[in-house]
Design an enzyme around this catalytic site. Structure first.
Site, PDB file in Angstrom:
ATOM      1  CD  GLU A 112      -3.345  -1.669   2.154  1.00  0.00           C
ATOM      2  OE1 GLU A 112      -2.933  -0.481   3.139  1.00  0.00           O
ATOM      3  OE2 GLU A 112      -3.918  -2.672   2.848  1.00  0.00           O
ATOM      4  N   PRO A 160       4.076  -6.865  -9.673  1.00  0.00           N
ATOM      5  CG  PRO A 160       1.810  -6.439 -10.881  1.00  0.00           C
ATOM      6  CD  PRO A 160       1.853  -6.960 -10.064  1.00  0.00           C
ATOM      7  CG  HIS A 204     -15.203  -8.129   8.081  1.00  0.00           C
ATOM      8  ND1 HIS A 204     -14.510  -6.726   8.539  1.00  0.00           N
ATOM      9  CD2 HIS A 204     -14.229  -7.588   7.200  1.00  0.00           C
ATOM     10  CE1 HIS A 204     -13.105  -6.608   8.949  1.00  0.00           C
ATOM     11  NE2 HIS A 204     -13.368  -6.866   7.623  1.00  0.00           N
ATOM     12  CG  HIS A 205     -14.001 -14.249   8.879  1.00  0.00           C
ATOM     13  ND1 HIS A 205     -13.359 -15.021   8.720  1.00  0.00           N
ATOM     14  CD2 HIS A 205     -14.855 -14.020   9.109  1.00  0.00           C
ATOM     15  CE1 HIS A 205     -15.105 -16.678   8.424  1.00  0.00           C
ATOM     16  NE2 HIS A 205     -15.485 -14.929   9.135  1.00  0.00           N
ATOM     17  CD  GLU A 206      -8.064  -7.413   9.846  1.00  0.00           C
ATOM     18  OE1 GLU A 206      -7.009  -7.425  10.351  1.00  0.00           O
ATOM     19  OE2 GLU A 206      -8.816  -6.441   9.108  1.00  0.00           O
ATOM     20  CG  HIS A 253      -9.367  -5.730   1.455  1.00  0.00           C
ATOM     21  ND1 HIS A 253      -9.623  -4.767   1.778  1.00  0.00           N
ATOM     22  CD2 HIS A 253     -10.087  -6.169   0.629  1.00  0.00           C
ATOM     23  CE1 HIS A 253     -10.375  -4.162   0.808  1.00  0.00           C
ATOM     24  NE2 HIS A 253     -10.902  -5.407   0.171  1.00  0.00           N
ATOM     25  CD  GLU A 254      -5.414  -5.462   4.666  1.00  0.00           C
ATOM     26  OE1 GLU A 254      -6.716  -4.040   4.905  1.00  0.00           O
ATOM     27  OE2 GLU A 254      -6.521  -6.338   5.343  1.00  0.00           O
ATOM     28  CD  GLU A 277      -6.874  -2.800   0.341  1.00  0.00           C
ATOM     29  OE1 GLU A 277      -7.121  -2.200   0.849  1.00  0.00           O
ATOM     30  OE2 GLU A 277      -5.924  -3.871   1.136  1.00  0.00           O
ATOM     31  CD  GLU A 331      -8.556   1.292   2.075  1.00  0.00           C
ATOM     32  OE1 GLU A 331      -7.984  -0.058   1.759  1.00  0.00           O
ATOM     33  OE2 GLU A 331      -9.299   1.764   1.448  1.00  0.00           O
TER      34      GLU A 331
END
Length: 699
Positions: free
Chosen positions: A192, A209, A394-396, A474-475, A493, A499
């Protein structure tokens, strides 16, 4: 499909050239050289064992685009494939087939390639064997290492072996004149980062890439495909222009822990005459294995809204309390909106125990089966399904992957019980800080793109597939085309998303979304979450705001491909001031699909502008998006991709004459006109502006 390997004796297959080398040591007097070309003949791959070192080069239309570069693998405890090697055998094959994506940016994919399989042995030890498999397509090439089981490399009975270095190089010509677009590799913020635009020689260590423009105008992208039980590769510049594969290590320093009989991921080089040509490449997907899941009709592309943006702009919280976003009442409110305007699902973050306190650093306390008291998952899912809207789970994990692994089966079983078919997973932790508990109960920190974590990401996907659940990571680990093999891995992501405009310092600049199609997006779909209508929630003069026009936000639904697209804003921002009437621009978000028959990049330059057209699957309708960076720009969009002789109604959402992102981002004109394939559409895009078009086929 024609795929018949043809073997030739080594003395007939190889073109030998005299090697002027010292007459001592174990190096052969003669060097062997092999070549293979792409089906159209434009790309040539050359391989040699000169001086006992495997070396390759690549030319495109007669121009050398990869100069002679080393190959090889180095192992712990045993001699690997680094020196004193010779080409012992080779075989060639060709393939031309077409396969169908269950969902994607293009339905039918042509896999047309020529292959070269080369066997290396030791000069003094012919029982030590490594193979290099090379496939050349018209849009680039891939190669990988294949090391079969063999007694000479097996110090242990279980055939286990450890890779401590990969010697692969990509030597790019003219490093002072070649332009590179890159983000730091193996740094604290995973992938990121904002993209750098520099001469190649100014690059340090970069993720792939990675995109290049040679002085001739030829564009390259170096990446990898089919990354499973291996370590991810970053590119480490050593001498100017010499990019070496730098494998991400385990916490103990070993790069890859494997067994003989392994295959590396493919090292890929996409090649095109221009930037748009890179977008039109299908190389990465073609180098992945076919679908392993069988019938995947349960994997559904679609659009969603979510209890998400409110947490980023401070309207809601993930944790419990007065501003808690994930409540039964709020979720039902979002489900009502979704049902009324044709959205498939509602994402809810912050629904489960573990969000209170310092959740970023307390991943070990997350429960993936215990909702907050104000979130009635049974009632919510019953209510949603009665309206044709599904809860998106959602699983964080906050990078506490062992805690997640322990609960994973129960967590997915809970979602299956309540009809949840898509789950967004999160691994928020600094690079190198993903936490595993080893076999001795000791906490170890691993990189998100190391071999251990690559296995954990794939574990979540395969476990979810057992319950007919799709995963949006994500991440993540970077995309390498595994969506072909595991079609329930619908999106990721892996770059700076929307965000950052709410709280990042700096937020995403105008060029960021114009970088993505030519860099990150070459890997695969991205869940960028476009569609913010309140572009400046803290005021036009605030640092944190969306640095684009409203028309550009609409165009991103075409430009940044994902099979699941989010209308990311607070749903009240899609209404006029009366709170009842939808803003006219929202119609484009309602109309645009997420599954495509054909996609074509029409034009663009990295970081400057991009124009992409996509045909809706099972329809004659097309959608076109064009976006620009901080510079206002005139664009011409030829419509020759349309069906000849057919008329279309062009529903156009464009920047107004005075649109510009800093002070007048909402200047939007909506108009219609009748067009055919012989027409060109011309627009003036404001600074960080865009245009979004629905080309509706007429009877």
């Amino acid at each position: 499909m024609n795929r018949s390997p043809i073997k030739f004796p080594i003395n007939l297959r190889l073109a030998f050239s005299l090697a002027l080398i010292p007459l001592f040591g174990s190096v052969p007097l003669y060097a062997a050289s092999l070549t293979q070309r792409s089906p159209d003949g434009n790309i040539k791959f050359t391989l040699t064992d000169d001086k006992g070192v495997p070396t390759y080069s690549v030319s495109y239309r007669g121009q050398e685009v990869i100069q002679p570069s080393r190959l090889g693998l180095e192992f712990k405890d045993v001699d690997g494939f680094v020196r004193d090697l010779k080409i012992a055998d080779s075989a060639t094959a060709s393939s031309d087939s077409t396969w169908e994506q269950p969902w994607g940016e293009q339905r039918l994919m042509r896999d047309h390639h020529n292959e070269l399989l080369v066997t290396f042995t030791g000069v003094n030890n012919t029982k030590k064997t490594m193979q290099l498999r090379v496939r050349l397509f018209d849009d680039g090439l891939g190669f990988r290492y294949e090391v079969p089981q063999q007694k000479k490399l097996a110090p242990r009975k279980d055939n286990k072996i450890e890779i401590i270095d990969e010697k692969t190089e990509f030597i790019i010509p003219a490093p002072d004149k070649t332009i590179a677009w890159w983000i730091p590799g193996r740094a604290w913020n995973r992938y990121e980062f904002l993209y750098n635009t520099t001469p190649l020689k100014a690059m340090d260590r970069a993720h792939t890439p990675m995109t290049f423009k040679l002085p001739s105008g030829v564009h390259l992208s170096i990446h990898e495909a089919a990354l499973t039980d291996y370590a991810a590769m970053v590119l480490d510049q050593q001498r100017d222009g010499v990019l070496k594969a730098d494998l991400t290590p385990w916490s103990d320093g070993v790069k890859v822990k494997t067994q003989l009989g392994f295959k590396s991921s493919w090292r890929t080089i996409q090649i095109a005459d221009n930037a748009a040509g890179l977008i039109n490449s299908s190389l990465i997907l073609n180098l992945n294995e076919p679908n392993k899941l069988g019938d995947v009709s349960w994997v559904k592309p679609g659009k969603y809204v979510g209890i998400w943006w409110g947490m980023h702009v401070g309207t809601n919280t993930w944790g419990s309390g007065e501003k808690h976003g994930a409540t039964t009442a709020n979720t039902k409110h979002y489900m009502d909106f979704a049902a009324q305007y044709g959205f498939d699902g509602v994402l809810v973050e912050g629904w489960n125990e573990g969000w209170d306190g310092d959740w970023y650093n307390n991943g070990d306390i997350f429960s993936f089966t215990k909702p907050h008291k104000d979130f009635d998952i049974a009632e919510i899912t019953r209510y949603g399904l009665s309206k044709g809207v599904r809860l998106i789970g959602h699983h964080e994990t906050s990078g506490a992957v062992t805690n997640y692994k322990i609960q994973m089966d129960d967590a997915f079983d809970l979602y299956k019980k309540y009809g949840v078919t898509q789950v967004k997973t999160g691994y928020v932790a600094d690079g190198g800080k993903a936490e595993r508990i080893d076999e001795n109960g000791i906490a170890r920190n691993e990189w998100h793109d190391g071999q251990f974590m690559i296995g954990e990401y794939l574990r979540s996907v395969t476990k979810a597939a057992e319950r007919h659940i799709s995963i949006n990571t994500h991440e993540p680990i970077k995309d390498t085309g595994l969506r072909r093999t595991y079609p329930n891995w619908i999106a990721r992501e892996g770059a700076r998303g929307q965000e950052y405009n709410a709280w990042g310092s700096p937020p995403n600049p105008p060029e960021h979304t114009v970088m993505l199609p030519f860099t990150r997006m070459l890997a695969g779909p991205m869940d960028y979450t476009p569609g913010i209508f309140n572009l400046a929630p803290y005021g036009l003069d605030a640092e944190n705001r969306v640095q684009s026009t409203l028309a550009k936000e609409l165009a991103l639904y075409v430009i940044i491909y994902s099979p699941i697209q989010m209308a990311a804003d607070l749903i009240e921002n899609y209404y006029e001031k009366d709170g009842k009437t939808l803003k006219p621009a929202f119609q484009f978000i309602r109309d645009i699909p997420t599954d495509w028959e054909v996609s074509k990049a029409i034009g663009g330059e990295v970081g400057d502008y991009a124009i992409i057209a996509r045909q809706q699957r099972n329809s004659e309708d097309w959608f076109v998006g064009a976006i620009t960076d901080e510079s206002a720009r005139n664009v011409n969009i030829p419509l020759n991709f349309l069906k000849a002789g057919k008329r279309y109604e062009a529903q156009i959402y464009r920047d107004g004459d005075k649109a510009e992102w800093k002070t007048n981002p909402y200047d939007l004109v909506i108009e219609t006109k009748i067009v055919t394939a012989s027409d060109n559409l011309k627009f003036k895009l404001g600074t960080s502006g865009g245009v979004a078009i629905h080309l509706k086929a007429l009877p």
